[in-house]
Motif scaffolding. Structure first.
Motif, short mmCIF file in Angstrom:
data_model
loop_
_atom_site.label_atom_id
_atom_site.label_comp_id
_atom_site.label_asym_id
_atom_site.label_seq_id
_atom_site.Cartn_x
_atom_site.Cartn_y
_atom_site.Cartn_z
N GLY A 1 20.25 125.75 9.98
CA GLY A 1 21.63 125.28 9.69
C GLY A 1 21.70 123.81 9.32
O GLY A 1 22.77 123.20 9.39
N HIS A 2 20.58 123.24 8.92
CA HIS A 2 20.45 121.79 8.69
C HIS A 2 21.48 121.26 7.67
O HIS A 2 21.48 121.67 6.50
CB HIS A 2 19.03 121.53 8.17
N ASP A 3 22.32 120.34 8.09
CA ASP A 3 23.31 119.73 7.18
C ASP A 3 22.62 118.92 6.10
O ASP A 3 21.71 118.13 6.39
CB ASP A 3 24.26 118.82 7.98
N MET A 4 23.07 119.09 4.83
CA MET A 4 22.40 118.42 3.71
C MET A 4 22.73 116.94 3.63
O MET A 4 21.86 116.09 3.58
CB MET A 4 22.78 119.10 2.37
N ARG A 5 24.05 116.65 3.54
CA ARG A 5 24.40 115.24 3.33
C ARG A 5 25.65 114.89 4.12
O ARG A 5 26.61 115.67 4.15
CB ARG A 5 24.66 115.02 1.83
N TYR A 6 25.60 113.70 4.75
CA TYR A 6 26.80 113.13 5.36
C TYR A 6 27.09 111.82 4.63
O TYR A 6 26.17 111.04 4.35
CB TYR A 6 26.58 112.73 6.83
N ALA A 7 28.36 111.59 4.31
CA ALA A 7 28.73 110.32 3.67
C ALA A 7 30.20 110.04 3.96
O ALA A 7 31.07 110.88 3.75
CB ALA A 7 28.50 110.40 2.17
N ILE A 8 30.44 108.86 4.48
CA ILE A 8 31.77 108.48 4.97
C ILE A 8 32.52 107.63 3.94
O ILE A 8 31.93 106.72 3.34
CB ILE A 8 31.59 107.63 6.26
N ASP A 9 33.81 107.91 3.81
CA ASP A 9 34.69 107.00 3.09
C ASP A 9 35.42 106.15 4.15
O ASP A 9 36.30 106.67 4.86
CB ASP A 9 35.70 107.81 2.28
N PRO A 10 35.06 104.87 4.27
CA PRO A 10 35.67 104.06 5.34
C PRO A 10 36.92 103.30 4.90
O PRO A 10 37.30 102.30 5.52
CB PRO A 10 34.53 103.08 5.68
N ALA A 11 37.59 103.78 3.82
CA ALA A 11 38.73 103.03 3.26
C ALA A 11 39.84 102.80 4.29
O ALA A 11 40.44 101.72 4.34
CB ALA A 11 39.29 103.76 2.04
N LYS A 12 40.11 103.80 5.13
CA LYS A 12 41.25 103.67 6.06
C LYS A 12 41.04 102.53 7.06
O LYS A 12 41.90 101.67 7.23
CB LYS A 12 41.47 105.00 6.80
N ILE A 13 39.87 102.51 7.70
CA ILE A 13 39.63 101.46 8.70
C ILE A 13 39.53 100.08 8.02
O ILE A 13 39.94 99.07 8.58
CB ILE A 13 38.40 101.77 9.60
N HIS A 14 39.05 100.08 6.79
CA HIS A 14 38.97 98.82 6.06
C HIS A 14 40.38 98.32 5.71
O HIS A 14 40.73 97.17 5.98
CB HIS A 14 38.12 99.00 4.79
N ASN A 15 41.20 99.21 5.14
CA ASN A 15 42.54 98.79 4.69
C ASN A 15 43.47 98.47 5.86
O ASN A 15 44.23 97.51 5.81
CB ASN A 15 43.18 99.88 3.82
N GLU A 16 43.38 99.29 6.93
CA GLU A 16 44.33 99.09 8.04
C GLU A 16 43.89 98.00 9.01
O GLU A 16 44.70 97.26 9.54
CB GLU A 16 44.48 100.38 8.85
N LEU A 17 42.59 97.94 9.28
CA LEU A 17 42.12 97.05 10.35
C LEU A 17 41.19 95.95 9.84
O LEU A 17 40.74 95.12 10.62
CB LEU A 17 41.41 97.88 11.44
N GLY A 18 40.88 95.98 8.55
CA GLY A 18 40.03 94.93 7.96
C GLY A 18 38.57 95.04 8.35
O GLY A 18 37.81 94.09 8.18
N TRP A 19 38.15 96.23 8.85
CA TRP A 19 36.75 96.36 9.28
C TRP A 19 35.81 96.56 8.09
O TRP A 19 36.12 97.31 7.16
CB TRP A 19 36.59 97.56 10.22
#
Ligand code: NAD
Ligand code: TYD
Length: 339
Positions: A278-296
């Motif tokens: 069941g090995h997951d192929m790819r993980y990739a995050i869109d961090p736009a929310k934490i960047h836009n809201e909290l400046g991270w």
């Protein structure tokens, strides 16, 4: 401010304890940890004498023990890192994942309701979204991506997330959830890819790469995860989910080759072994929310973080050698002899 950090003797929780005690000299940090195979008091040795730090050995699923600690400590904030965290172990033995990750989360939130807190933060994972195909590099997980789990580990984490959201809606518990990509850095238990490969390369042992090593993970230096959680618990909006990741995608094979190169070892050490079911192929995050809201934004690029991490493992051999020469040795022999 008093914060209970569950799972603080583990990899990310331990780094978070260090991070918070360094950053806030007027905060009390209470670690609650069952000290499973993954918990290690040596990780907490640098802070053990800090008067702002206290440790309780307790299981988050043990209602009586948890209530007693809440009654005594009256914490303001709970950050729940405590979990069974290894996908391979969840394939061998799913039950304990449900017990700790789901039941334990429920017990902690009941304690929050009973004693009152200002924030309950659930540390979750991008694995709750399932995986992305390798041929669609334009796709990323957002907070609106449906939950679609693959392993008993990710299913237990997704179940906990749903429970946390239900406690917010039904009981108005002030919760936040973060879903982070793969972490790496100091104090990472050597059953996980990066520390395992560093330890094996240093011992000139084979480096077991599952399948063809094509799977992609989005690597985040652990300190960047800590800074994101710090922001969320202070400034994040109650009831919200925040994805955390830094666009540091690498195939497993790329990671292994970088480690070998940094250590001056031959790629002949790589051994391709039976793939994870069941090995997951790819993980990739869109961090736009934490960047836009909290400046991270993450501060550490993979090229720098992996060098820092390798240096830490070279400088702290005792820490990981105590683990690989202890009970973990049996797990390693059993797991990899089947491959
Ligand atoms: P870890 O396995 O290194 O540490 C887990 C800690 O929890 C250990 O100290 C262990 O003793 C403790 N623990 C386990 N069961 C417990 C119980 N019943 N009661 C109390 N304590 C218990 O895990 P980690 O890699 O530090 O992950 C921490 C959290 O972050 C987990 O919730 C995990 O799902 C999440 N996460 C991890 C990653 C990653 O790359 N490691 C990425 C995203 C999210
Ligand atoms: P791991 O560190 O277990 O994290 P996760 O499964 O949560 O992403 O594994 C990272 C990747 O490395 C994953 O694709 C599985 C792979 N892997 C290997 O190829 N060999 C190994 O011995 C291990 C532990 C993992």
């Amino acid at each position: 401010m008093k914060i209970i950090v569950t799972g603080g003797a583990g990899f990310i929780g331990g780094n978070f304890v260090h991070y918070m005690l360094n950053k806030y000299n007027d905060y009390k940090i209470i670690c609650l940890d069952a000290l499973t195979y993954a918990g290690n008091m040596e990780t907490l040795e640098p802070v053990n004498c800090n008067p702002n730090f206290k440790f309780y050995k307790a299981d988050i699923a043990d209602r009586e023990a948890v209530y007693e600690i809440f009654e005594k400590e009256k914490p303001d904030i709970i950050v729940n890192f405590a979990a069974e965290s290894h996908v391979d172990r969840s394939i061998d033995n799913p039950g304990i994942f449900l017990q700790t990750n789901v039941i334990g989360t429920g017990v902690l939130m009941d304690a929050c309701r009973k004693y009152g807190i200002t924030r309950y933060h659930q540390v979750s994972t991008d694995e709750v979204y399932g995986d992305l195909p390798l041929d669609r590099p334009d796709l990323f997980f957002t907070e609106n991506t449906p939950l679609h789990t693959s392993s008993p580990y990710s299913a237990s984490k997704a179940s906990a997330d749903l429970l946390v959201q239900a406690y917010h809606r039904t009981f108005k518990l002030p919760v936040t959830i973060s879903r982070c990509s793969n972490n790496y850095g100091p104090y990472h238990f050597p059953e996980k890819l990066i520390p395992l490969m560093i330890a094996n390369a240093l011992a000139d042992k084979e480096l077991p790469v599952y399948g063809k090593g094509e799977n992609v993970r989005d690597w985040l230096y652990v300190e960047d995860h800590c800074s994101a959680i710090d922001l969320i618990i202070h400034k994040g909006r109650v009831g919200e989910v925040y994805n955390i990741g830094g666009h540091n995608e690498r195939t497993n094979l790329e990671v292994v080759k970088i480690i070998l190169k940094e250590l001056g070892k031959s790629e002949d050490l790589i051994r391709y072994v039976t793939d994870r079911p069941g090995h997951d192929m790819r993980y990739a995050i869109d961090p736009a929310k934490i960047h836009n809201e909290l400046g991270w934004l993450p501060e550490t690029k993979f090229e720098d973080g992996i060098k820092k991490t390798i240096k830490w493992y070279l400088d702290n051999k005792d820490w990981w050698q105590h683990i690989i020469n202890g009970e973990y040795k049996d797990y390693y022999e059993k797991h990899y002899s089947r491959k």
